[in-house]
Scaffold this active site. Structure first.
Site, PDB file in Angstrom:
ATOM      1  N   ARG A   1       0.840  -1.213   0.000  1.00 34.72           N
ATOM      2  CA  ARG A   1       0.000   0.000   0.000  1.00 34.72           C
ATOM      3  C   ARG A   1       0.872   1.258   0.000  1.00 34.72           C
ATOM      4  NH1 ARG A   1      -2.793   1.595   4.400  1.00 34.72           N
ATOM      5  NH2 ARG A   1      -3.009  -0.555   5.088  1.00 34.72           N
TER       6      ARG A   1
ATOM      7  N   TYR B   1     -15.537  16.398 -14.979  1.00 38.20           N
ATOM      8  CA  TYR B   1     -15.901  14.988 -15.070  1.00 38.20           C
ATOM      9  C   TYR B   1     -16.942  14.691 -13.973  1.00 38.20           C
ATOM     10  CZ  TYR B   1     -15.247   9.930 -14.767  1.00 38.20           C
ATOM     11  OH  TYR B   1     -15.436   8.585 -14.729  1.00 38.20           O
TER      12      TYR B   1
ATOM     13  N   ASP C   1      -6.537  18.382 -14.401  1.00 39.63           N
ATOM     14  CA  ASP C   1      -6.816  17.039 -14.897  1.00 39.63           C
ATOM     15  C   ASP C   1      -6.450  17.022 -16.379  1.00 39.63           C
ATOM     16  OD1 ASP C   1      -8.019  14.780 -16.060  1.00 39.63           O
ATOM     17  OD2 ASP C   1      -9.667  14.757 -14.605  1.00 39.63           O
TER      18      ASP C   1
ATOM     19  N   LYS D   1      -7.675   5.727 -19.616  1.00 36.40           N
ATOM     20  CA  LYS D   1      -8.046   6.228 -20.949  1.00 36.40           C
ATOM     21  C   LYS D   1      -6.871   6.039 -21.919  1.00 36.40           C
ATOM     22  CE  LYS D   1     -11.655   7.225 -18.535  1.00 36.40           C
ATOM     23  NZ  LYS D   1     -11.962   8.523 -17.994  1.00 36.40           N
TER      24      LYS D   1
HETATM   25  C1  PLP Z   1     -12.344   8.918 -16.661  1.00 40.18           C
HETATM   26  C2  PLP Z   1     -11.971  10.231 -16.113  1.00 40.18           C
HETATM   27  C3  PLP Z   1     -11.682  10.389 -14.744  1.00 40.18           C
HETATM   28  C4  PLP Z   1     -11.813   9.247 -13.766  1.00 40.18           C
HETATM   29  O1  PLP Z   1     -10.888   8.243 -13.991  1.00 40.18           O
HETATM   30  P1  PLP Z   1     -11.115   6.694 -13.569  1.00 40.18           P
HETATM   31  O2  PLP Z   1      -9.867   6.046 -14.026  1.00 40.18           O
HETATM   32  O3  PLP Z   1     -12.340   6.227 -14.310  1.00 40.18           O
HETATM   33  O4  PLP Z   1     -11.309   6.676 -12.105  1.00 40.18           O
HETATM   34  C5  PLP Z   1     -11.273  11.631 -14.322  1.00 40.18           C
HETATM   35  N1  PLP Z   1     -11.176  12.673 -15.154  1.00 40.18           N
HETATM   36  C6  PLP Z   1     -11.453  12.564 -16.469  1.00 40.18           C
HETATM   37  C7  PLP Z   1     -11.321  13.765 -17.349  1.00 40.18           C
HETATM   38  C8  PLP Z   1     -11.859  11.352 -16.992  1.00 40.18           C
HETATM   39  O5  PLP Z   1     -12.150  11.248 -18.299  1.00 40.18           O
END
Ligand code: PLP
Length: 414
Positions: free
Chosen positions: A60, A113, A185, A210
């Protein structure tokens, strides 16, 4: 091979932070799945807990696989350090839990998001953190709202799902005058297209699920920034608050995905540019939001801070919410699915799906129209992507204009 932090992106994506010579020549970094690490003595264990040696203790807190991944991610984002997590939300929540306390204020952009919005609104806010939403596409708005209470400014760029850009360097100049961190982000761009830290941000978060993974077979995330901030997030936000630790198997998949990130992104961008041009000229499409289109209102900002326009497009049809849904349902190759950045072209309707955590009032306050459609342009041949979009548009709108003849019906008539 040993590469320096200054090497080119493609080289770093393949080599950074790994020397096969130290791993019996293994080309691919080993997968460490041990949950705990043995010490030679109580004294050595004690020293590890005091941070006096660099022994691993318990997974962890980190593992050798995770360490390679984190150093590689830091190199790609040109950050001092990075911290890998079990999901993008794991990175976002571990970071925010570590950076604010009750009474502090977070200023966030209007478009976020869905789950990030939910965490701010239904999570942090109920713990006494003040959350303010400000249109950050105009840096002046931040100047008016920011105060000594503001400890963090949060934004995506481009935003999910409506492709609004924020001027990262301009915001950094404002937050820099306060005891306030700028957190971006960067999921839509990946470090290949945009580096928020270089533009002045303090923290950058990603959903690695992604483009970074890129094959739709893992959930992961990371945050990058200063070593001091990463230590704090690791030892509090991640270790104690969320426990959102990445598995060794996912580390391995993610390292594999990263090796082709630059090649995939080039093709995502090339395909998206052509798809956006097709949509922009279609009489059935009212608006196409893509930073690579010359009439995209924020195009100058896109070319200032992004290397290419990315693989994501938002669009609104010249039609109703029902017709938007029909259009998505008529697609044959393109799949209706959330997530983005995969080899497959994916489409979804945010108001019904990813952003359904927003109430109807919240959707309009946060500039997400009920007819907005989000398209993640994949790696199929671009002609096939456009052909599928075309047949779906024709089928929705020829039905609407009263032409009930199906192509096969016409063939019978002929
Ligand atoms: C998918 C996404 C998230 C969240 O990510 P996870 O891996 O699904 O937890 C956060 N910000 C953006 C812009 C996203 O497209």
């Amino acid at each position: 091979m040993k590469v320096k932090h200054e090497a080119n992106f493609a080289t770093l994506a393949i080599h950074a932070a790994y020397d096969a010579k130290q791993h019996q020549g293994a080309l691919t970094p080993p997968v460490h799945i041990s949950s705990t690490y043995a010490f030679e003595s109580v004294e050595q264990g004690g020293a590890a807990f005091q941070g006096e040696n660099d022994r691993y203790i318990y997974a962890r807190l980190g593992s050798p696989s995770q360490h390679i991944l984190e150093q590689r991610l830091a190199a790609l984002e040109q950050a001092e350090a990075a911290l890998a997590t079990a999901s993008g939300m794991g990175a976002i929540t571990a970071t925010l839990w570590s950076m604010v306390k009750p009474g502090d204020e977070i200023i966030a952009d209007l478009s976020l998001y869905g789950c990030t919005f939910s965490f701010l609104e239904h999570g942090l806010k109920t713990f006494g953190v003040k959350i303010s939403y400000v249109d950050l596409t105009e840096p002046e708005n931040l100047k008016h709202h920011i105060s000594s209470q503001t400890k963090l400014v949060y934004s995506e760029s481009p935003s999910n799902p409506n492709m609004r850009l924020i001027d990262i360097a301009a915001l950094a100049e404002i937050t820099g005058q306060y005891d306030c961190k700028l957190m971006i982000d960067n999921t839509y761009c990946t470090p290949y297209l945009q580096n928020p830290i270089v533009l002045g941000a303090d923290l950058v978060v990603h959903s690695a699920t992604k483009y970074l993974g890129g094959h739709g077979d893992l959930i992961a995330g990371f945050v990058a920034g200063s070593q001091e901030d990463m230590d704090r997030i690791r030892m509090f936000g991640l270790k104690d608050m969320t426990g959102a630790v990445i598995s060794g198997f996912d580390v391995s998949l993610l390292l594999r995905g990263l090796k082709t990130l630059h090649v995939r992104m080039d093709r995502h961008c090339e395909n998206a540019q052509k798809v956006a041009a097709y949509l922009a000229q279609s009489p059935h499409v009212k608006n196409t939001y893509y930073p690579g289109l010359t009439d995209f209102p924020q195009q100058p900002l896109a070319s200032k801070q992004m290397r290419q326009a990315g693989g994501m497009i938002a669009l609104e049809l010249n039609g109703t919410k029902e017709q938007s849904a029909q259009f998505v349902n008529q697609l044959q190759m393109i799949m209706c699915a959330v997530s983005l950045g995969d080899a497959e072209t994916l489409i979804q309707h945010p108001a019904s799906m990813t952003h359904s955590t927003y109430t109807e009032d919240e959707l309009s306050a946060h500039l997400i129209s009920p007819t907005l459609i989000r398209l993640s342009v994949g790696l199929e041949h671009v002609d096939d992507i456009i052909a599928d979009l075309h047949q779906a548009l024709e089928s929705v709108f020829s039905a609407a204009s009263g032409n009930c003849f199906s192509p096969s019906g016409l063939a019978i008539l002929a």
